[in-house]
Enzyme design. Structure first.
Site, PDB file in Angstrom:
ATOM      1  N   ARG A  67       0.856  -1.190   0.000  1.00  0.00           N
ATOM      2  CA  ARG A  67       0.000   0.000   0.000  1.00  0.00           C
ATOM      3  C   ARG A  67       0.890   1.238   0.000  1.00  0.00           C
ATOM      4  O   ARG A  67       1.963   1.231   0.592  1.00  0.00           O
ATOM      5  CB  ARG A  67      -0.860  -0.040   1.266  1.00  0.00           C
ATOM      6  CG  ARG A  67      -1.803   1.081   1.466  1.00  0.00           C
ATOM      7  CD  ARG A  67      -2.658   0.885   2.724  1.00  0.00           C
ATOM      8  NE  ARG A  67      -3.551  -0.254   2.551  1.00  0.00           N
ATOM      9  CZ  ARG A  67      -3.787  -1.183   3.464  1.00  0.00           C
ATOM     10  NH1 ARG A  67      -3.199  -1.131   4.633  1.00  0.00           N
ATOM     11  NH2 ARG A  67      -4.606  -2.171   3.224  1.00  0.00           N
ATOM     12  N   ASN A  86      -0.131  -0.472  13.721  1.00  0.00           N
ATOM     13  CA  ASN A  86       0.363  -1.560  12.875  1.00  0.00           C
ATOM     14  C   ASN A  86       1.611  -2.139  13.522  1.00  0.00           C
ATOM     15  O   ASN A  86       2.544  -1.399  13.833  1.00  0.00           O
ATOM     16  CB  ASN A  86       0.766  -1.032  11.494  1.00  0.00           C
ATOM     17  CG  ASN A  86      -0.398  -0.514  10.698  1.00  0.00           C
ATOM     18  OD1 ASN A  86      -1.295  -1.250  10.350  1.00  0.00           O
ATOM     19  ND2 ASN A  86      -0.375   0.780  10.407  1.00  0.00           N
ATOM     20  N   ASP A 103       0.879  -7.502   9.675  1.00  0.00           N
ATOM     21  CA  ASP A 103      -0.519  -7.922   9.798  1.00  0.00           C
ATOM     22  C   ASP A 103      -1.161  -7.670  11.155  1.00  0.00           C
ATOM     23  O   ASP A 103      -2.291  -7.217  11.207  1.00  0.00           O
ATOM     24  CB  ASP A 103      -0.715  -9.405   9.434  1.00  0.00           C
ATOM     25  CG  ASP A 103      -0.008  -9.783   8.159  1.00  0.00           C
ATOM     26  OD1 ASP A 103      -0.219  -9.094   7.149  1.00  0.00           O
ATOM     27  OD2 ASP A 103       0.792 -10.733   8.171  1.00  0.00           O
TER      28      ASP A 103
END
Length: 178
Positions: free
Chosen positions: A21, A85, A103
């Protein structure tokens, strides 16, 4: 060269090196040996599948350069929502902040609730990308440490400090418009 007041792009990768991303830009509010702080408002995000979208809320994001996390502090009407995160320490290269996303995420809501997110995705990617046992220990330790910090409102989960960063962001934007 000082990065304060400069715009940097952000790139998030997966463990195998694939781009996950990208954010088009964030304005640097602080940069030291431990972390870099940026702020965004309606940032453009591009996913690895080509999908494009814009962030809804203004945000202050802290990227740790030494610890395995970054925190997006979303300024919502009912308060600040912290999205952490679990990720590699960030590095800055070619006017970009880069990190690897692992993740696991932790979210602190304005009412104090805390949730651990994406544990199934973490287990799937641990197998897919062959995370080592040592890496697994680091990531789980960091997740537990972040939750402890959230419970105690320790850095970077400090509403007053985040609001000061956001005020500095608005001041810089105002000065750039003049």
């Amino acid at each position: 060269m000082s990065l304060f007041g400069h715009w940097l792009a952000i790139q998030c990768y997966k463990h195998d090196g694939s781009l996950h991303r990208c954010w088009d830009r964030g304005l640097v509010l602080a940069n030291n040996d431990d972390y870099i702080v940026i702020a965004t408002k309606k940032a453009k995000v591009v996913e690895n599948n080509g999908r494009r979208w814009f962030t809804k809320e203004p945000a202050v994001t802290i990227f740790s350069k030494k610890e395995w996390w970054n925190v997006i502090c979303m300024l919502k009407e009912d308060g600040i929502c912290y999205y952490c995160n679990i990720a590699s320490p960030a590095l800055i290269n070619n006017k970009m902040i880069k990190y690897i996303d692992y993740d696991l995420d932790a979210k602190l809501f304005p009412n104090g609730d805390i949730r651990i997110l994406d544990e199934k995705e973490y287990l799937r990617h641990k197998k897919l990308y062959s995370y080592s046992d040592d890496l697994d220990v680091v990531l789980k330790y960091q997740t537990n440490d972040i939750v402890k910090r959230m419970k105690n409102n320790e850095w970077p989960f400090d509403d007053n400090r985040i609001k000061k960063y956001y005020d500095k962001f608005l001041e810089l934007l105002s000065n750039k418009d003049k």
